[in-house]
Design a protein around this motif. Structure first.
Motif, mmCIF file in Angstrom:
data_model
loop_
_atom_site.group_PDB
_atom_site.id
_atom_site.type_symbol
_atom_site.label_atom_id
_atom_site.label_comp_id
_atom_site.label_asym_id
_atom_site.label_seq_id
_atom_site.Cartn_x
_atom_site.Cartn_y
_atom_site.Cartn_z
ATOM 1 N N ASP A 86 34.492 42.900 45.187
ATOM 2 C CA ASP A 86 35.450 41.965 45.771
ATOM 3 C C ASP A 86 35.268 40.567 45.191
ATOM 4 O O ASP A 86 36.241 39.867 44.902
ATOM 5 C CB ASP A 86 35.306 41.917 47.287
ATOM 6 C CG ASP A 86 35.910 43.118 47.978
ATOM 7 O OD1 ASP A 86 36.719 43.832 47.339
ATOM 8 O OD2 ASP A 86 35.570 43.353 49.153
ATOM 9 N N GLU A 87 34.010 40.170 45.020
ATOM 10 C CA GLU A 87 33.722 38.849 44.446
ATOM 11 C C GLU A 87 34.274 38.754 43.017
ATOM 12 O O GLU A 87 34.854 37.734 42.646
ATOM 13 C CB GLU A 87 32.210 38.618 44.447
ATOM 14 C CG GLU A 87 31.792 37.260 43.946
ATOM 15 C CD GLU A 87 30.295 37.058 43.969
ATOM 16 O OE1 GLU A 87 29.815 36.204 43.203
ATOM 17 O OE2 GLU A 87 29.599 37.747 44.739
ATOM 18 N N GLU B 224 38.137 38.498 43.242
ATOM 19 C CA GLU B 224 38.568 37.185 43.711
ATOM 20 C C GLU B 224 38.398 36.125 42.630
ATOM 21 O O GLU B 224 39.211 35.210 42.512
ATOM 22 C CB GLU B 224 37.790 36.784 44.956
ATOM 23 C CG GLU B 224 38.186 37.544 46.192
ATOM 24 C CD GLU B 224 37.326 37.219 47.394
ATOM 25 O OE1 GLU B 224 36.461 36.311 47.295
ATOM 26 O OE2 GLU B 224 37.514 37.869 48.427
#
Length: 65
Positions: free
Chosen positions: A37-38, A41
């Motif tokens: 997810d990091e 993003e």
């Protein structure tokens, strides 16, 4: 003889797709869902996933010091 030509045709059509998928599908071995997810993003390129250091890795490095 026609079957050999058909094989070469499909090999020629499939090769660009194989190369494209090799570059676009990231290697996620050893990464958690939060790390992925990091990356997404931060808009990290898929071929740089294995070299990118996450916030968790940075925190662990600072903790060791």
């Amino acid at each position: 003889m026609a079957s050999l030509k058909t094989g070469w045709f499909y090999a020629g059509v499939g090769l660009p797709f194989v190369v494209g998928m090799w570059l676009l599908i990231p290697e996620t071995t050893g990464r958690s869902a939060a790390e992925l997810d990091e990356f997404l993003e931060a808009k990290v390129k898929p071929w740089r996933f294995h070299k990118t250091i996450t916030a968790v890795q940075r925190a662990l490095e600072e903790e060791k010091r």
